[in-house]
Design a protein around this motif. Structure first.
Motif, short mmCIF file in Angstrom:
data_model
loop_
_atom_site.label_atom_id
_atom_site.label_comp_id
_atom_site.label_asym_id
_atom_site.label_seq_id
_atom_site.Cartn_x
_atom_site.Cartn_y
_atom_site.Cartn_z
N UNK A 178 60.43 42.19 42.57
CA UNK A 178 59.02 42.48 42.81
C UNK A 178 58.18 41.99 41.64
N UNK A 179 56.99 41.44 41.91
CA UNK A 179 56.16 40.89 40.84
C UNK A 179 55.40 41.98 40.10
N UNK A 180 55.12 41.72 38.83
CA UNK A 180 54.25 42.59 38.04
C UNK A 180 52.82 42.09 38.21
N UNK A 181 52.26 42.32 39.39
CA UNK A 181 50.96 41.73 39.73
C UNK A 181 49.82 42.59 39.20
N UNK A 182 49.66 42.58 37.88
CA UNK A 182 48.50 43.24 37.28
C UNK A 182 47.30 42.35 37.54
N UNK A 183 46.23 42.92 38.07
CA UNK A 183 45.24 42.05 38.68
C UNK A 183 43.97 42.79 39.05
N UNK A 184 43.00 42.06 39.61
CA UNK A 184 41.85 42.70 40.26
C UNK A 184 41.73 42.17 41.68
N UNK A 185 41.27 43.05 42.58
CA UNK A 185 41.21 42.67 44.00
C UNK A 185 40.10 43.45 44.70
N UNK A 186 39.81 43.02 45.92
CA UNK A 186 38.85 43.71 46.77
C UNK A 186 39.38 43.72 48.19
N UNK A 214 49.25 35.75 37.21
CA UNK A 214 50.61 35.86 37.75
C UNK A 214 50.78 34.78 38.79
N UNK A 215 51.92 34.16 38.83
CA UNK A 215 52.16 33.08 39.77
C UNK A 215 52.14 33.57 41.21
N UNK A 216 51.42 32.87 42.08
CA UNK A 216 51.43 33.10 43.53
C UNK A 216 51.12 34.56 43.88
N UNK A 217 50.04 35.07 43.33
CA UNK A 217 49.71 36.48 43.51
C UNK A 217 49.47 36.84 44.98
N UNK A 218 49.00 35.89 45.78
CA UNK A 218 48.70 36.18 47.18
C UNK A 218 49.91 36.52 48.01
N UNK A 219 51.09 36.10 47.59
CA UNK A 219 52.30 36.40 48.36
C UNK A 219 52.79 37.82 48.12
N UNK A 240 41.14 39.79 33.81
CA UNK A 240 42.50 40.09 33.36
C UNK A 240 42.61 39.79 31.87
N UNK A 241 43.12 40.74 31.10
CA UNK A 241 43.21 40.56 29.65
C UNK A 241 44.10 39.38 29.29
N UNK A 242 45.01 38.98 30.19
CA UNK A 242 45.93 37.88 29.92
C UNK A 242 45.37 36.52 30.28
N UNK A 243 44.26 36.51 31.03
CA UNK A 243 43.70 35.25 31.49
C UNK A 243 43.78 35.13 33.00
N UNK A 244 44.04 33.92 33.51
CA UNK A 244 44.00 33.69 34.95
C UNK A 244 45.06 32.64 35.32
N UNK A 245 45.56 32.73 36.55
CA UNK A 245 46.59 31.78 36.99
C UNK A 245 46.53 31.51 38.49
N UNK A 246 46.42 32.56 39.32
CA UNK A 246 46.46 32.35 40.76
C UNK A 246 45.44 33.24 41.45
N UNK A 247 45.16 32.91 42.71
CA UNK A 247 44.17 33.67 43.49
C UNK A 247 44.47 33.48 44.96
#
Length: 349
Positions: A46-54, A72-77, A206-213
């Motif tokens: 399971x991913x550690x998907x720390x993130x923001x969403x709506x 996080x890589x491929x957060x949408x999945x 995200x405090x770590x930056x950005x990667x996927x959406x």
């Protein structure tokens, strides 16, 4: 002595010790695995998907959306789940991916968003590190932010929507999302939820930056053609500016929506509408040769050869493969011009 005792005693002792160590190791691993399963906090897959969403429902159309960005890589999945006529779910932080499918199944069985969320959390020993948000098909909203989610973490609900975030740079992220969403009521739902994501990023993100959406929009009511019930389903798996790329993809989809509307108008023999739709698509992406090409082929098929030739000439000059393709279209009925007209097309310089 028998064969067994022909082995040196030291070798037999070494073999015994190795077996004993292996046994202890297996017992230790079993204990660790058992403990992890009992806690149900985090599984390696399971991913550690720390993130923001709506998650949101459009009160005008009934359509529902879930949008997310993360480092996080491929957060949408992992985070975003939805089904037409049922609802949408965002499951994040120390993600329990089963909450997506199980949450939708509970909604489909008649549970409200809050009832579904309560049932998911009731049996989850890792609830303190989960963050989950659900919107049902009636606009009901339920959100949970576990008390052990990484700071800054929190959520805010509004009319038929919820914004949530964890591991953010600061605590202004989710209020900024809510404000942006509420101030964008005039926009289509997809653009409106993207406005919320942009606001989150502008507020620190995200405090770590950005990667996927990812962006998912489903119909408010399920149709008899479920393959068409996902209005928007776009993901950016790995990009230094995922929200910018996600907006580009949505704009590209809007352009192809115009192309599809143009094709439909052609089927109805409404050429003025077809031309308007094709031109709208080309205006959005003027460098897209394929849009211009099929516009030209449609004009040729409808007896407007001079207009078709005007469009095709620069296309052939820029990419000769389109000329080669044109030769193959009459065989399958996609180009229905006369032999003389085809020669005119192929003679373009």
């Amino acid at each position: 002595m028998g064969p067994l005792f022909s082995f040196p005693v030291s070798l037999l002792l070494w073999i015994f010790m190795q077996f004993f160590r292996f046994l202890l190791l297996m017992l230790g691993l079993t204990a660790v695995i058992g403990s992890a399963q009992a806690q149900q906090v985090y599984a390696g897959h399971d991913p550690l998907a720390h993130t923001f969403s709506i998650v949101a429902r459009d009160p005008k159309t009934g359509d529902m959306a879930v949008a997310v960005q993360s480092h996080w890589f491929s957060v949408g999945t992992a985070v975003s789940w939805g089904e037409a006529g049922v609802g949408v779910v965002a499951t994040q932080s120390f993600t329990n991916k089963s909450f997506g499918m199980r949450g939708l199944a509970l909604l489909k069985s008649g549970k409200t968003a809050q009832q579904a969320l309560d049932e998911l959390l009731a049996t989850d020993e890792g609830r303190d590190v989960r963050q989950v948000a659900i919107v049902d098909a009636k606009g009901g909203v339920a959100t949970h932010t576990g008390k052990k989610c990484v700071d800054m973490a929190g959520h805010q609900q509004g009319a038929q929507y919820s914004v949530q975030a964890n591991m953010m740079l600061n605590a202004t992220v989710w209020p900024a999302m809510a404000k942006a969403y509420e101030q964008s009521a005039a926009l289509p739902l997809a653009e409106r939820v993207l406005a919320a994501l942009d606001a989150a990023e502008a507020a620190g993100g995200d405090i770590r930056g950005r990667q996927s959406a990812a962006l998912l929009v489903v119909r408010g009511k399920a149709s008899e053609q479920p393959w068409d019930d996902r209005i928007v389903d776009l993901r950016v798996e790995d990009n230094p500016a995922p929200l910018k790329e996600l907006r580009r993809l949505l704009r590209l989809q809007r352009a192809y929506d115009h192309m599809n509307a143009g094709d439909l108008a052609v089927e109805k023999n409404d050429m003025p509408s077809a031309v308007r739709e094709y031109e709208a698509a080309e205006k959005m992406f003027p460098d897209n040769l394929e849009m211009r090409y099929w516009h030209a082929i449609t004009l040729a098929n409808k007896g407007q050869l001079p207009a078709a030739l005007k469009l095709l000439q620069p296309i052939f000059k820029q990419e000769p493969n389109w000329r080669t393709l044109t030769q193959r279209l009459p065989k399958v009925g996609l180009l229905t011009v006369s032999e003389a007209e085809l020669k005119q097309i192929m003679a373009l310089k």
